[in-house]
Design an enzyme around this catalytic site. Structure first.
Site, PDB file in Angstrom:
ATOM      1  N   HIS A  75     -54.325  18.195  33.347  1.00  0.00           N
ATOM      2  CA  HIS A  75     -55.734  17.815  33.545  1.00  0.00           C
ATOM      3  C   HIS A  75     -56.030  16.394  33.062  1.00  0.00           C
ATOM      4  O   HIS A  75     -57.117  15.876  33.307  1.00  0.00           O
ATOM      5  CB  HIS A  75     -56.687  18.860  32.953  1.00  0.00           C
ATOM      6  CG  HIS A  75     -56.895  18.807  31.486  1.00  0.00           C
ATOM      7  ND1 HIS A  75     -56.290  19.691  30.614  1.00  0.00           N
ATOM      8  CD2 HIS A  75     -57.640  17.984  30.725  1.00  0.00           C
ATOM      9  CE1 HIS A  75     -56.683  19.401  29.380  1.00  0.00           C
ATOM     10  NE2 HIS A  75     -57.501  18.375  29.427  1.00  0.00           N
ATOM     11  N   ASP A  85     -51.002  23.964  32.913  1.00  0.00           N
ATOM     12  CA  ASP A  85     -51.636  22.671  32.646  1.00  0.00           C
ATOM     13  C   ASP A  85     -50.634  21.706  32.007  1.00  0.00           C
ATOM     14  O   ASP A  85     -50.763  21.339  30.847  1.00  0.00           O
ATOM     15  CB  ASP A  85     -52.852  22.908  31.741  1.00  0.00           C
ATOM     16  CG  ASP A  85     -53.729  21.679  31.596  1.00  0.00           C
ATOM     17  OD1 ASP A  85     -53.496  20.690  32.318  1.00  0.00           O
ATOM     18  OD2 ASP A  85     -54.645  21.720  30.762  1.00  0.00           O
ATOM     19  N   SER A 140     -56.588  16.670  24.181  1.00  0.00           N
ATOM     20  CA  SER A 140     -55.940  17.116  25.403  1.00  0.00           C
ATOM     21  C   SER A 140     -54.630  16.375  25.610  1.00  0.00           C
ATOM     22  O   SER A 140     -54.555  15.164  25.443  1.00  0.00           O
ATOM     23  CB  SER A 140     -56.830  16.820  26.595  1.00  0.00           C
ATOM     24  OG  SER A 140     -57.829  17.789  26.685  1.00  0.00           O
TER      25      SER A 140
END
Ligand SMILES: *[C@@H]1O[C@H](CO)[C@@H](O)[C@H](O)[C@H]1NC(C)=O
Ligand SMILES: *[C@@H]1O[C@H](CO)[C@@H](O)[C@H](O)[C@H]1NC(C)=O
Ligand SMILES: *[C@@H]1O[C@H](CO)[C@@H](O)[C@H](O)[C@H]1NC(C)=O
Ligand SMILES: *[C@@H]1O[C@H](CO)[C@@H](O)[C@H](O)[C@H]1NC(C)=O
Ligand SMILES: *[C@@H]1O[C@H](CO)[C@@H](O)[C@H](O)[C@H]1NC(C)=O
Ligand SMILES: *[C@@H]1O[C@H](CO)[C@@H](O)[C@H](O)[C@H]1NC(C)=O
Length: 452
Positions: free
Chosen positions: A63, A107, A199
């Site tokens: 992502h 992911d 992230s």
């Protein structure tokens, strides 16, 4: 080789129960060379992290990849975001072929740099490893710390790797987010305010790369900047003319809700304004859609309740004064403070995304019932976040499975046309049969009157 995704750290961070992508809160600064495999992905600012896995490849979250442009640089070899280190440009970025952006399944992304890393004491590759259940791990990243601005220094937090079963038990249904055996769930120490890693950043267990930070779920409140009234209805213009958004212009996002209580002041939750620079947010009044319309006000004064407790969220109330005065109209009104009794039907209203966590800007509302102390205690006792409550709080219950959740912190709770509560926190995640806690406004009337 098995690689897992760090998904959950169940602690105070930015939302109540809704998965968010994010950052490390409450971490400790890393020392130089402590995490030589960490990289920062920078556009104008750092937006994701990654880990060096060999001479020219980095592992990150899928992502993160859509934010990569021809200008994105990879920074390695420093602990300080804007000083030292070496930057590389990117030649290739590949997302996992089965990555599903809707559920976050798979992911994972790989980034190839132009050229090769020059390995040293502060630049190294990390090996993969599979964490044991309950292993002690660290998540590393340049996350936000006390306030919204990102720290310059690399941060790390210690987390415990949970079994899938324990994770599922703690977080419940994360729909639409995926939670499965190819992920690692990690939990921060209670009360430390640990949230999630940046992230794409590494989760390291026993010196090995065990995961990539994908998303996080919190079951505690604290400043929220994501969505809330889940499964509610969209409000009509003028339906809640006292409801304002405390917005963060730099993110174009609702930060917290608020309620107009005088010509120039609103009430919100203390947690919304604590650790925040007033100049980082504005108040938007007079619209049900934050993308259009409304009048923007700067903040001139913030008064947080003097005995506000960040840990148990007792006295979670703040008065915020705006520059100038609200222009009263059909869509901008001063709310009247009222009392709420057990079993009263109430309505919570607030801005929040519904299905898609990045989504809407529409004012939503949902109905719930005020609970007696006994009923609240009974329902809350198995909650993940069960702390003592006091007379300054009111418990609201939307029911199990009907999709109603709680408001963003600061959102308005009304009953019989009066303003009765400020959304404070949820005992556990949304819509699974736990109550939500609101600050009982009438209880604070004298204090409020000394300020407005
Ligand atoms: C890259 O940076 C240049 C110079 O600052 C700028 O003109 C260009 O728009 C940027 N490209 C992208 C894709 O962001
Ligand atoms: C994600 O959801 C959107 C909207 O529902 C849909 O159009 C899209 O095909 C979905 N993507 C995947 C990978 O399933
Ligand atoms: C992991 O910790 C949990 C909670 O403390 C405990 O119930 C479980 O038995 C532990 N598992 C292992 C393998 O140590
Ligand atoms: C808010 O403050 C900023 C910075 O001081 C200023 O530029 C802006 O015009 C102000 N906005 C309003 C609506 O007063
Ligand atoms: C805040 O609440 C926590 C948890 O209930 C408690 O341990 C602490 O003493 C409280 N702090 C203050 C200043 O009252
Ligand atoms: C509130 O509702 C509960 C559950 O329906 C009921 O047991 C209780 O008697 C009601 N209390 C009042 C004060 O009406």
């Amino acid at each position: 080789m098995e690689l897992h995704l760090l998904i959950v750290s169940l602690m105070v961070c930015s939302t109540l129960g809704v998965p968010t992508r994010g950052r490390i809160f409450g971490g400790d600064p890393a020392s130089p060379g402590q995490f030589p495999y960490i990289v920062a992905l920078n556009n104008v600012d750092q937006f994701c992290d990654g880990s060096i896995i060999n001479k020219n490849w980095i592992l990150t979250a899928a992502h993160c990849l859509p934010d990569i442009t021809s200008n994105t640089s990879v920074l390695v070899g420093t602990n300080i975001e804007h000083s030292g280190g070496t930057t590389y440009s990117i030649s290739k970025a590949i997302a996992h072929e089965d990555y599903d952006s809707n559920t976050t399944q798979n992911d994972l992304g790989l980034i190839q740099i132009d050229g090769e890393f020059e390995f040293s004491d502060t630049v190294q590759a990390i090996e993969f490893g599979d964490p044991e259940e309950n292993a002690s791990c660290v998540a590393v990243g340049w996350g936000a710390t006390e306030h919204v601005s990102f720290p310059e220094e690399l941060q790390f937090v210690e987390l415990r790797a949970l079994s899938l079963e324990e994770c599922q038990e703690r977080v419940g249904d994360l729909d639409p987010f995926y939670l499965g055996p190819e992920q690692v769930c990690a939990l921060g120490p209670e009360g430390k305010g640990v949230c999630f890693g940046d992230s794409g950043g590494p989760l390291v267990c026993g010196g090995k790369l065990a995961g990539v930070v994908s998303y996080s779920v919190s079951v505690l409140p604290a400043v929220t900047h994501n969505v809330r009234v889940i499964g509610g209805n969209t409000a009509q213009p003028g339906q809640f003319p006292f409801a304002v958004s405390i917005m963060m212009p730099s993110f174009g996002q609702n930060w917290c809700g608020g309620t107009i209580i005088s010509k120039n002041s609103i009430l919100t939750a203390a947690q919304c304004m604590n650790n925040l620079f007033p100049e980082d947010v504005v108040v938007v009044a007079g619209t049900v859609d934050l993308r259009t319309g409304g009048t923007v006000y700067n903040i001139s004064q913030v008064t947080i309740h003097p005995t506000f407790n960040e840990t148990n969220l007792i006295d979670d109330i703040a008065v915020v004064k705006v520059d100038g005065e609200f222009e009263i109209s059909e869509s901008v009104q001063i709310a009247e403070i009222g009392e709420v009794l057990d079993n009263d039907t109430c309505t919570v209203s607030g801005w929040g995304a519904t299905e898609n966590i990045n989504a809407p800007a529409s004012l939503m509302f949902a109905n719930l019932r005020a609970l007696s102390v006994e009923e609240c205690d009974k329902l809350a006792e198995d909650g993940v976040f069960d702390v003592e409550r006091g007379p300054g709080q009111v418990c609201g219950f939307g029911g199990r499975g009907n999709g109603v959740c709680y408001g963003d912190a600061g959102d308005s709770l009304t009953s019989k046309g009066k303003f009765v509560g400020i959304a404070s926190y949820a005992v556990a995640q949304c819509a699974v049969g736990w109550p939500d806690i609101y600050t009982r406004v009438a209880y604070y009337k004298d204090w409020i009157n000394t300020i407005i």
